[in-house]
Write a protein that holds these residues in place. Structure first.
Motif, mmCIF file in Angstrom:
data_model
loop_
_atom_site.group_PDB
_atom_site.id
_atom_site.type_symbol
_atom_site.label_atom_id
_atom_site.label_comp_id
_atom_site.label_asym_id
_atom_site.label_seq_id
_atom_site.Cartn_x
_atom_site.Cartn_y
_atom_site.Cartn_z
ATOM 1 N N LEU A 280 1.510 -7.208 7.925
ATOM 2 C CA LEU A 280 1.978 -7.264 6.644
ATOM 3 C C LEU A 280 3.206 -7.070 6.387
ATOM 4 O O LEU A 280 4.121 -6.678 7.216
ATOM 5 C CB LEU A 280 1.060 -6.146 5.861
ATOM 6 C CG LEU A 280 -0.504 -6.253 5.982
ATOM 7 C CD1 LEU A 280 -1.058 -4.743 5.391
ATOM 8 C CD2 LEU A 280 -0.985 -7.159 5.264
ATOM 9 N N ASP A 281 3.930 -7.206 5.178
ATOM 10 C CA ASP A 281 5.385 -6.958 4.619
ATOM 11 C C ASP A 281 5.504 -5.526 4.758
ATOM 12 O O ASP A 281 4.913 -4.820 3.935
ATOM 13 C CB ASP A 281 5.540 -7.611 3.394
ATOM 14 C CG ASP A 281 7.224 -7.611 3.271
ATOM 15 O OD1 ASP A 281 7.912 -6.591 3.392
ATOM 16 O OD2 ASP A 281 7.718 -8.648 2.758
ATOM 17 N N PRO A 282 6.595 -4.990 5.450
ATOM 18 C CA PRO A 282 6.776 -3.542 5.630
ATOM 19 C C PRO A 282 7.400 -3.077 4.147
ATOM 20 O O PRO A 282 7.159 -1.927 4.119
ATOM 21 C CB PRO A 282 7.951 -3.341 6.534
ATOM 22 C CG PRO A 282 8.009 -4.593 7.227
ATOM 23 C CD PRO A 282 7.401 -5.855 6.402
ATOM 24 N N ALA A 283 7.667 -3.866 3.363
ATOM 25 C CA ALA A 283 8.236 -3.474 2.118
ATOM 26 C C ALA A 283 7.080 -3.414 1.281
ATOM 27 O O ALA A 283 7.135 -2.424 0.282
ATOM 28 C CB ALA A 283 9.274 -4.381 1.398
ATOM 29 N N SER A 284 5.955 -4.110 1.123
ATOM 30 C CA SER A 284 4.980 -3.911 0.062
ATOM 31 C C SER A 284 4.336 -2.867 -0.209
ATOM 32 O O SER A 284 3.733 -2.298 0.219
ATOM 33 C CB SER A 284 3.959 -5.175 0.760
ATOM 34 O OG SER A 284 3.892 -6.222 -0.091
ATOM 35 N N GLY A 285 5.050 -2.514 -1.440
ATOM 36 C CA GLY A 285 4.354 -1.310 -2.264
ATOM 37 C C GLY A 285 4.442 0.180 -1.251
ATOM 38 O O GLY A 285 3.814 1.064 -1.708
ATOM 39 N N SER A 286 5.317 -0.016 -0.257
ATOM 40 C CA SER A 286 5.459 1.356 0.680
ATOM 41 C C SER A 286 5.976 2.594 -0.098
ATOM 42 O O SER A 286 5.362 3.678 0.506
ATOM 43 C CB SER A 286 5.931 0.932 1.895
ATOM 44 O OG SER A 286 7.366 0.160 1.751
ATOM 45 N N SER A 287 6.549 2.207 -1.100
ATOM 46 C CA SER A 287 7.057 3.442 -1.785
ATOM 47 C C SER A 287 5.795 4.113 -2.667
ATOM 48 O O SER A 287 5.910 5.208 -2.842
ATOM 49 C CB SER A 287 8.411 3.392 -2.761
ATOM 50 O OG SER A 287 7.832 2.869 -4.130
ATOM 51 N N ILE A 288 5.047 3.484 -3.149
ATOM 52 C CA ILE A 288 3.743 3.908 -3.523
ATOM 53 C C ILE A 288 2.949 4.841 -2.642
ATOM 54 O O ILE A 288 2.407 6.004 -2.973
ATOM 55 C CB ILE A 288 3.033 2.726 -4.491
ATOM 56 C CG1 ILE A 288 3.853 2.203 -5.663
ATOM 57 C CG2 ILE A 288 1.615 3.366 -5.000
ATOM 58 C CD1 ILE A 288 3.301 1.022 -5.999
ATOM 59 N N PHE A 289 2.733 4.115 -1.454
ATOM 60 C CA PHE A 289 1.995 4.710 -0.351
ATOM 61 C C PHE A 289 2.769 6.174 -0.101
ATOM 62 O O PHE A 289 1.998 7.059 0.087
ATOM 63 C CB PHE A 289 1.572 3.988 0.757
ATOM 64 C CG PHE A 289 0.891 2.691 0.623
ATOM 65 C CD1 PHE A 289 -0.256 2.882 -0.200
ATOM 66 C CD2 PHE A 289 1.184 1.485 0.791
ATOM 67 C CE1 PHE A 289 -1.228 1.910 -0.528
ATOM 68 C CE2 PHE A 289 0.637 0.324 0.738
ATOM 69 C CZ PHE A 289 -0.639 0.410 -0.148
ATOM 70 N N THR A 290 4.136 5.994 0.123
ATOM 71 C CA THR A 290 4.670 7.269 0.739
ATOM 72 C C THR A 290 4.808 8.266 -0.321
ATOM 73 O O THR A 290 4.287 9.636 -0.099
ATOM 74 C CB THR A 290 6.416 6.825 0.787
ATOM 75 O OG1 THR A 290 6.268 5.818 1.885
ATOM 76 C CG2 THR A 290 6.822 8.127 1.557
ATOM 77 N N THR A 291 4.893 8.009 -1.753
ATOM 78 C CA THR A 291 4.959 8.989 -2.668
ATOM 79 C C THR A 291 3.452 9.700 -2.762
ATOM 80 O O THR A 291 3.260 10.824 -3.002
ATOM 81 C CB THR A 291 5.192 8.456 -4.005
ATOM 82 O OG1 THR A 291 6.338 7.659 -3.824
ATOM 83 C CG2 THR A 291 5.786 9.537 -4.902
ATOM 84 N N GLY A 292 2.714 8.737 -2.655
ATOM 85 C CA GLY A 292 1.214 9.261 -2.613
ATOM 86 C C GLY A 292 0.778 10.174 -1.881
ATOM 87 O O GLY A 292 0.428 11.249 -2.030
ATOM 88 N N VAL A 293 1.194 10.066 -0.471
ATOM 89 C CA VAL A 293 1.078 11.060 0.425
ATOM 90 C C VAL A 293 2.187 12.205 0.239
ATOM 91 O O VAL A 293 1.333 13.406 0.385
ATOM 92 C CB VAL A 293 1.504 10.465 1.971
ATOM 93 C CG1 VAL A 293 1.179 11.640 2.984
ATOM 94 C CG2 VAL A 293 0.477 9.245 2.073
#
Lengths: 311, 311
Positions: A280-293
């Motif tokens: 998958l694209d490493p950028a895709s929504g990754s800030s949402i997942f990171t902040t989620g955790v």
């Protein structure tokens, strides 16, 4: 790719080649390189206009062509890889060949500039969960449709964080100071994650790191988060002590900030590498997942420690 | 810029020019365009190798040169602007001239690819408050030094948010449900801001919008945030109703989410435009400022409404 390429047969003499180029003048607007093919249309080499101009008149195309073709492209190559090959070579045109070495077309430097602009815009916008090719003046409905899916994902991660806080609600009622300091723990962890994420996503996009660096990068980023956490956490704890005059509370603020900043560093590198590994694209929504955790994790650590030691 | 440019005098005949190019062959590795200058070294036009090759033998350089020089660069031009001019024209080399039109050098397409790579990396990393040119394998100390200043800014914004929560601590003690839902209001507003920020920073960097679009963009982004807020907020309120069975509480969750998403859209566009207007980099730490406002603002709205209507 432009499939409309000026080619020369390798058996031509330089004089014949120049006549051929003269005949092509109306057909091809911008010729700088002439690709040399054999009778089977397989790519043999390349001759520049300059090479043709400066060649001894009696020689043949096969004698003056450059045969070490740098940066050959395959039609299946990723756009981003093509951009990096172009940036790393000096050529402003690169040939695209199939598996039989048959010349399919060329990619020119301005195609590549466009690709690079697009790709970095996509990464940039996808990181935050906006549309990859969204512009500010797109119709409102288009823009909203592109952002809504990620806001829904964000709603889920936010409710998970809220659920974590809910576990400790009776303790918060006893010590509302816990709620007061929640934004500090979550904010600093989220920002540490965002810093790591930016550098990791960009390094992956530029091909500076590959999947095999995952372990190493995750360990280093966790270390950076923890080291920053020692100092920033101490400062946070000092301010907490000044405002609350409670040493036990301040210590827990410090420990929670420290751990959450380590978690931010870890997740900010772990998530893009994991997305990459899943193709998958490493950028895709990754800030949402990171902040989620970092939200859920930070609340759990802080409220958990607070509930055990303070309430 | 490469100051080492192959030039021809406009008064030469094509035959003299070809001889001159032959003499230059060892000095200049890659000549595609020959820039034509007059006796004062002022740039008059350009001749391609191809133009020279295909020219009628008797003609002069001045007769066959192209004089409508597209994409002339000034030495004071911003790197990013140069990259966009190059991407928008078809040329792989552009001439740099001073105010007297004297040719100072050339910029080639591979310089520009490097510029574009650098610039988008810088924007990407500065947005989150990481170092502009930071790499994953920089020494830990370098990396930490570059990130610390922004973490300190973040610590300040986080303490402001914490102070806002502190205003309502006695009400949180009465209704800890307020603390439980805080992360939802803050998270969704912050993410709306991040989405807007990504598109705005990128559009500013690509020159797709200028400072005069500020009002228009801020209004549109606020509207996008509010429209998304109607739906996402309703969903959040529905989940709040399912988990708490309190209609008044759910309504306040909805209103707070809606307003904070509008605030996120506004700040996500207002902050980069304001930085740009102050001649600062629109990317610089702007996600920290945006999240700072959506955190503090979101808490104030939600806890304020909760304190008035629920406690």
């Amino acid at each position: 790719m432009n499939p409309h390429v000026a080619t020369l047969r390798d058996t031509l003499t330089v004089d014949e080649a120049i006549s051929a180029v003269r005949r092509m003048r109306d057909e091809y607007e911008n010729i700088y390189y002439l690709y040399v093919v054999d009778a089977d249309d397989a790519l043999q080499g390349v001759v520049s206009m300059r090479g043709l101009l400066l060649a001894p008149r009696g020689s043949r195309v096969a004698d003056i062509m450059r045969t070490n073709l740098i940066g050959l492209l395959a039609p299946t190559m990723d756009k981003e890889v093509v951009a990096h090959i172009m940036a790393d070579t000096n050529f402003h045109t690169l040939p695209v060949v199939d598996s039989d070495n048959e010349l399919l077309g060329i990619i020119t430097h301005d195609d590549v500039l466009d690709i690079m602009r697009e790709e970095s815009t996509e990464d940039f916008q996808k990181l935050a969960g906006a549309g990859a090719d969204e512009g500010l003046f797109d119709p409102l409905s288009t823009s909203i449709k592109q952002r809504t899916p990620w806001l829904l994902v964000n709603l889920i991660t936010a409710f998970i964080a809220s659920f974590v806080v809910g576990i400790f609600d009776s303790n918060i009622a006893v010590l509302p100071l816990l709620a007061v300091f929640m934004p500090i723990i979550a904010g600093i962890g989220g920002n540490t994650g965002a810093q790591t994420l930016a550098v990791t996503v960009r390094s992956l996009a530029l091909g500076e790191v590959g999947i095999f660096d995952m372990r190493n990068v995750c360990m280093r980023e966790t270390a950076k988060g923890l080291i920053n956490g020692i100092f920033i956490g101490a400062l946070g704890a000092a301010i907490a002590f000044i405002t609350t005059a409670r040493i036990d509370f301040s210590l827990i603020v410090w420990i929670a900030m420290l751990i959450n900043m380590g978690l931010g560093g870890f997740m900010g590198s772990f998530i893009p590498f994991t997305l990459k590994r899943m193709n998958l694209d490493p950028a895709s929504g990754s800030s949402i997942f990171t902040t989620g955790v970092t939200d859920s994790g930070g609340f759990f650590i802080f409220l958990g420690l607070g509930s055990i030691f303070l309430v």
